[in-house]
Scaffold this motif. Structure first.
Motif, short mmCIF file in Angstrom:
data_model
loop_
_atom_site.label_atom_id
_atom_site.label_comp_id
_atom_site.label_asym_id
_atom_site.label_seq_id
_atom_site.Cartn_x
_atom_site.Cartn_y
_atom_site.Cartn_z
N ARG A 196 8.26 16.77 24.11
CA ARG A 196 8.15 17.81 23.08
C ARG A 196 7.82 19.15 23.73
NH1 ARG A 196 7.17 17.90 17.56
NH2 ARG A 196 7.09 15.60 17.55
N GLY A 197 8.52 20.19 23.32
CA GLY A 197 8.28 21.53 23.84
C GLY A 197 9.19 21.90 25.00
N SER A 198 9.90 20.93 25.58
CA SER A 198 10.79 21.25 26.69
C SER A 198 12.06 21.91 26.18
CB SER A 198 11.14 19.97 27.46
OG SER A 198 11.92 19.11 26.64
N GLN A 199 12.83 22.48 27.10
CA GLN A 199 14.09 23.11 26.71
C GLN A 199 15.05 22.08 26.12
OE1 GLN A 199 15.85 25.47 29.80
NE2 GLN A 199 13.96 26.59 30.24
N GLY A 200 15.09 20.89 26.72
CA GLY A 200 15.96 19.84 26.19
C GLY A 200 15.58 19.47 24.76
N TYR A 201 14.30 19.40 24.49
CA TYR A 201 13.83 19.05 23.15
C TYR A 201 14.25 20.13 22.15
CZ TYR A 201 10.65 17.44 19.49
OH TYR A 201 10.12 16.98 18.30
N ARG A 202 14.10 21.39 22.56
CA ARG A 202 14.46 22.49 21.65
C ARG A 202 15.96 22.51 21.39
NH1 ARG A 202 10.43 25.06 24.79
NH2 ARG A 202 12.00 26.00 26.16
N ARG A 203 16.78 22.25 22.42
CA ARG A 203 18.23 22.23 22.22
C ARG A 203 18.64 21.10 21.27
NH1 ARG A 203 19.67 22.78 28.61
NH2 ARG A 203 19.30 25.03 28.84
N LEU A 204 18.04 19.93 21.46
CA LEU A 204 18.35 18.82 20.57
C LEU A 204 17.94 19.12 19.13
CD1 LEU A 204 17.26 15.88 22.91
CD2 LEU A 204 19.56 16.22 21.99
N SER A 205 16.80 19.77 18.97
CA SER A 205 16.34 20.13 17.63
C SER A 205 17.31 21.08 16.95
CB SER A 205 14.94 20.75 17.71
OG SER A 205 13.99 19.82 18.19
N SER A 226 28.50 16.61 24.27
CA SER A 226 28.21 16.93 25.66
C SER A 226 26.80 17.42 25.85
CB SER A 226 29.21 17.98 26.17
OG SER A 226 29.08 19.19 25.44
N ARG A 227 26.33 18.23 24.89
CA ARG A 227 24.96 18.73 24.98
C ARG A 227 23.96 17.61 24.81
NH1 ARG A 227 24.51 24.09 21.37
NH2 ARG A 227 22.33 23.79 21.91
N MET A 228 24.27 16.65 23.95
CA MET A 228 23.38 15.52 23.76
C MET A 228 23.23 14.72 25.05
SD MET A 228 23.81 12.36 21.11
CE MET A 228 25.27 11.82 22.01
N ASN A 229 24.35 14.53 25.77
CA ASN A 229 24.31 13.77 27.02
C ASN A 229 23.61 14.52 28.14
OD1 ASN A 229 25.76 11.66 25.86
ND2 ASN A 229 27.74 12.56 26.39
N GLN A 230 23.64 15.85 28.07
CA GLN A 230 23.07 16.65 29.16
C GLN A 230 21.63 17.07 28.90
OE1 GLN A 230 25.69 19.96 29.65
NE2 GLN A 230 27.42 18.71 30.32
N ASN A 231 21.19 16.96 27.66
CA ASN A 231 19.89 17.53 27.29
C ASN A 231 18.73 16.87 28.03
OD1 ASN A 231 19.93 19.77 25.54
ND2 ASN A 231 20.72 18.50 23.90
N ILE A 232 18.78 15.54 28.13
CA ILE A 232 17.65 14.86 28.77
C ILE A 232 17.63 15.13 30.26
CG2 ILE A 232 16.65 12.62 29.32
CD1 ILE A 232 17.60 11.59 26.68
N SER A 233 18.78 14.91 30.93
CA SER A 233 18.81 15.08 32.38
C SER A 233 18.72 16.54 32.78
CB SER A 233 20.09 14.46 32.95
OG SER A 233 21.23 15.05 32.34
#
Length: 235
Positions: free
Chosen positions: A82-91, A214-221
């Motif tokens: 929570r609070g990471s860039q990946g979390y914000r993009r997914l949100s 594509s963003r979903m697959n890249q968000n975590i890594s």
């Protein structure tokens, strides 16, 4: 009667009888565990209403492509800090998908309110995972009307097959003898789009859906790597 019995105890019985009665009166009628259970069940129903869009009987939330996409986005976000860039993009992606669904629901609500269902619109539009096709009174007619709305109006804002959840809503409207009026209002308020508008929508869908995947697959890594580079350790 309780007060009279209490006065009787004061006059003719020992004081412990009244003390026990007072203790029983002070006990809550519903325990904290019961309240917590009801809160969990209410939250579960709200989550189902928010996340389940197309197939009410689909407890996995993955039968249709758009339900599966939203489900995967939610699962990916749950595994992201929570609070990471990946979390914000997914949100942002989750909010975008929910906004499309909210727009369709608002279209239906506006017509229902225009028909006079001001107080009943929310309950008429509520469909949870407990909905059953076997309980529908006019399934065949509801499906015909749903197809009519899909092909002869722009209420769904998409050329994809309409969400199954609206079968249950139409079934309720048929029972209330308001389905035909609803379709007439939908034709009036949401006429079919021109071919140019349809082409623009197809182009937008063709761009946005793969982008979300594509963003979903890249968000975590990718997102977590950027977060590790730009921020220090968690407190």
């Amino acid at each position: 009667m309780g007060a009279a019995f209490k006065r009787f105890c004061v006059r003719f019985c020992c004081c412990c009888c009244c003390e026990d009665d007072d203790e029983e009166e002070k006990r809550p009628l519903i325990s904290n565990e019961t309240l917590e259970y009801f809160d969990r069940e209410a939250k579960k129903k709200r989550d189902q209403e928010t996340n389940l869009w197309n197939e009410p009987g689909d407890s996995s939330h993955t039968e249709r492509d758009d339900d599966r996409m939203l489900y995967n986005l939610l699962q990916s976000r749950a595994q992201t800090r929570r609070g990471s860039q990946g979390y914000r993009r997914l949100s942002i992606d989750i909010q975008a998908m929910r906004e499309v669904r909210r727009e369709v629901r608002d279209n239906w609500k506006m017509i229902l309110e225009n028909l006079g269902f001001m107080a009943e619109a929310e309950s008429l539009l509520t469909v949870s995972a407990s909905a059953s096709y076997d309980r529908m009174r006019n399934a065949a007619t509801a499906r015909t009307l749903l197809q009519t709305l899909h092909t002869e109006t722009s209420i769904f804002n998409s050329k994809e097959s309409p969400p199954e959840r609206y079968l249950f809503i139409l079934d309720r409207l048929i029972y209330l003898d308001a389905a035909e009026d609803f379709v007439a209002k939908a034709r009036r308020f949401y006429p079919p789009r021109d071919d140019d508008d349809d082409d623009d929508e197809e182009q937008t869908s063709a761009i946005n859906l793969p982008l979300l995947l594509s963003r979903m697959n890249q968000n975590i890594s990718g997102g977590e790597e950027e977060e590790d580079e730009n921020t220090g350790p968690e407190e």
